[in-house]
Design a protein around this motif. Structure first.
Motif, short mmCIF file in Angstrom:
data_model
loop_
_atom_site.label_atom_id
_atom_site.label_comp_id
_atom_site.label_asym_id
_atom_site.label_seq_id
_atom_site.Cartn_x
_atom_site.Cartn_y
_atom_site.Cartn_z
N THR A 1 2.84 -3.66 -3.13
CA THR A 1 3.18 -2.26 -2.71
C THR A 1 3.76 -2.01 -1.54
O THR A 1 4.02 -2.90 -0.72
CB THR A 1 1.83 -1.59 -2.62
OG1 THR A 1 2.14 0.04 -2.53
CG2 THR A 1 0.89 -2.04 -1.53
N ALA A 2 4.60 -0.97 -1.37
CA ALA A 2 5.54 -0.54 -0.44
C ALA A 2 4.57 0.19 0.48
O ALA A 2 5.03 0.48 1.69
CB ALA A 2 6.77 0.34 -0.79
N ARG A 3 3.28 0.71 0.21
CA ARG A 3 2.40 1.30 0.95
C ARG A 3 1.74 0.13 1.99
O ARG A 3 0.72 -0.58 1.74
CB ARG A 3 1.24 1.88 0.40
CG ARG A 3 1.91 3.05 -0.55
CD ARG A 3 0.72 3.88 -1.38
NE ARG A 3 1.13 4.99 -1.99
CZ ARG A 3 0.32 5.78 -2.71
NH1 ARG A 3 -0.91 5.44 -2.76
NH2 ARG A 3 0.74 6.57 -3.28
N ASP A 4 2.27 0.43 3.36
CA ASP A 4 1.82 -0.95 4.24
C ASP A 4 0.88 -0.13 5.30
O ASP A 4 0.59 -1.13 6.34
CB ASP A 4 3.11 -1.64 4.64
CG ASP A 4 3.99 -0.69 5.48
OD1 ASP A 4 3.74 0.75 5.64
OD2 ASP A 4 4.98 -1.08 6.21
N ASP A 5 0.44 0.82 5.13
CA ASP A 5 -0.54 1.32 6.30
C ASP A 5 -1.76 0.95 6.19
O ASP A 5 -2.39 0.42 5.13
CB ASP A 5 -0.39 2.86 6.24
CG ASP A 5 -1.16 3.35 5.08
OD1 ASP A 5 -2.26 3.70 4.96
OD2 ASP A 5 -0.18 3.88 4.19
N ASP A 6 -2.59 0.70 7.18
CA ASP A 6 -3.96 0.21 7.03
C ASP A 6 -4.82 0.65 6.27
O ASP A 6 -5.57 -0.06 5.49
CB ASP A 6 -4.54 -0.19 8.43
CG ASP A 6 -3.73 -1.11 9.52
OD1 ASP A 6 -2.95 -1.83 9.21
OD2 ASP A 6 -3.94 -0.88 10.84
#
Length: 115
Positions: free
Chosen positions: A56-61
């Motif tokens: 995924t491009a969602r890289d937040d913790d």
């Protein structure tokens, strides 16, 4: 490596195929239409222990934590190096006792048939 793959374009189709087929590994994008990757992962865990790697491009913790909490075995953020993805696939397959083979070949061997 002899890997075979199936692509789907939305979470609904991914769930349908996961229920109807045996896969050695699922690479799952979080941002899918109809059902997102988190929902798909959570629902697959209700009927299967197939290894799942979320891409995924969602890289937040928080998203990483959610993916792992919902049952993913690994979470890789884009952009990624394909060699790293292959290494992670091999590591998970080694750890889970799965081999680099098609699901049909594995099922045939479990039933005592050889190719």
């Amino acid at each position: 490596m002899g890997w075979k793959w199936t692509a789907t374009y939305d979470g609904e189709e991914a769930l349908k195929l996961a229920r109807e087929n045996h896969y050695d590994m699922i690479l799952l994008d979080v941002m899918l239409p109809k059902h997102d990757g988190f929902e798909v992962c959570q629902q697959i865990r209700e009927f299967s222990d197939v290894p799942i790697i979320m891409l995924t491009a969602r890289d937040d913790d928080m998203n990483k934590i959610l993916g792992l909490e919902y049952g993913a075995d690994d979470y890789i953020t884009k952009p990624f190096n394909i060699l790293e993805v292959k290494a992670r696939i091999k590591a998970i397959m080694r750890r889970t006792g799965r081999r680099e083979q098609t699901g049909k070949a594995q099922a045939d061997r479990q039933r005592g048939y050889e190719n």
